[in-house]
Design a protein around this motif. Sequence first.
Motif, mmCIF file in Angstrom:
data_model
loop_
_atom_site.group_PDB
_atom_site.id
_atom_site.type_symbol
_atom_site.label_atom_id
_atom_site.label_comp_id
_atom_site.label_asym_id
_atom_site.label_seq_id
_atom_site.Cartn_x
_atom_site.Cartn_y
_atom_site.Cartn_z
ATOM 1 N N ALA A 176 -4.598 5.353 3.953
ATOM 2 C CA ALA A 176 -3.921 4.100 3.607
ATOM 3 C C ALA A 176 -4.031 3.096 4.745
ATOM 4 O O ALA A 176 -4.308 1.904 4.514
ATOM 5 C CB ALA A 176 -2.460 4.373 3.277
ATOM 6 N N TYR A 201 0.848 -1.186 0.000
ATOM 7 C CA TYR A 201 0.000 0.000 0.000
ATOM 8 C C TYR A 201 0.888 1.242 0.000
ATOM 9 O O TYR A 201 2.092 1.163 0.223
ATOM 10 C CB TYR A 201 -0.907 -0.002 1.229
ATOM 11 N N GLU A 249 -7.478 1.699 4.827
ATOM 12 C CA GLU A 249 -7.658 0.691 3.788
ATOM 13 C C GLU A 249 -7.024 -0.638 4.210
ATOM 14 O O GLU A 249 -7.593 -1.721 3.976
ATOM 15 C CB GLU A 249 -7.040 1.190 2.480
ATOM 16 N N ILE A 250 -5.844 -0.564 4.810
ATOM 17 C CA ILE A 250 -5.158 -1.768 5.271
ATOM 18 C C ILE A 250 -5.989 -2.491 6.326
ATOM 19 O O ILE A 250 -6.167 -3.722 6.280
ATOM 20 C CB ILE A 250 -3.767 -1.393 5.815
#
Length: 390
Positions: free
Chosen positions: A114, A101, A117-118
């Motif tokens: 980010a 990512y 999202e992870i």
Amino acid sequence: MPDQRDPNAAPDRPAAPNGPDTGPYDALLLLSFGGPEGPDDVVPFLENVTRGRGIPRERLKEVGKHYFLFGGVSPINEQNRELLAALRKEFADQGVDLPVYWGNRNWAPYLTDALREIADAGHRRVLVLATSAYASYSGCRQYRENLAASLAVLAEEGRPALRVDKLRHYFNHPGFVEPMVDNTLAALAALPADVRDRARLAFTTHSIPTAAADTSGPVAAHGDGGAYVAQHLETARLVADRVRQATGTDRDWQLVYQSRSGAPHIPWLEPDICDHLESEHADGAPAVVMVPIGFVSDHMEVKYDLDTEAAAKAAELGLPVSRAATVGADPRFAAAVRELVLERAATERGLAPVRCALGRLGPSHDVCPAGCCPAADRGRPSRPAAAGTD
């Protein structure tokens, strides 16, 4: 000008990579500075960079003129996209099953997004590659503070907890040094033939306040502090030695600085690259190659401060110069990141992995100790930081 190579340096220690098991980690985050991607982004980006310092918007517009010279676009985001693609390709080619990512400190894609999202993808153990190879507040500790702040946001949102660990400093990893050697040789080849063999090398990096340089570290060979300068000198020595071996010419070289900012009464690392070019010209240097070892990619400090400002100073002096490319998305650097990932994963599993490093300083620490690289130049205590002992 004295040669700053250390004649007492230990032999370089190349080593082989480790196996492909990334456990316990299930994701890698490429963490970078970020940059504007159009004219309308410039001032908001600079507001992000300087948040909390009370700098007027009109002053930011003045600073932003550097970006407007390039259409308001910094090259850093595009180079990060290229590095992201190179890492994914390297992992796929070598059978490393680890999603990669990307998040930035100051511009989209933002770090918090980010990490969100992870977390939403179900990952829980995350390795972090920061696009800074050296120890310092702005190059390491501040990224760790950013990680802690973003993780706090995710906790407030009720998302599952993530554990993040930062990859060690890679200034002396073969996959960082070797591309810089080849880039320096290419820059030498770009000089006129009559000055090429006598050209001197100017290794450049971002200037920081001397207080921040003094408290960066630790480096085992230098005690507590001083790591920022010591690590850069070691990278410069490693590159200069290999250039000498390749060309048969023992060149004068020096570590110099660029991109100073902040109040003029605060001491920063010197000499500045433009002042250095004047000194070299006065000393009779036939040509200079600028080697930006302090930067992973050609972001604005490279494109403006070297390719524009320093190049203009050299032209004014009538001094031939060329500039070596940064490491960028070189496949050898992508391979180095893979090695660093596997090395750290093996360590977390209780193994004793190969730790690749060149030169006399050896591999850096995995976990930053308490108080490492404090915000000495900011006049405030350091904030909570992730991926360390404090």
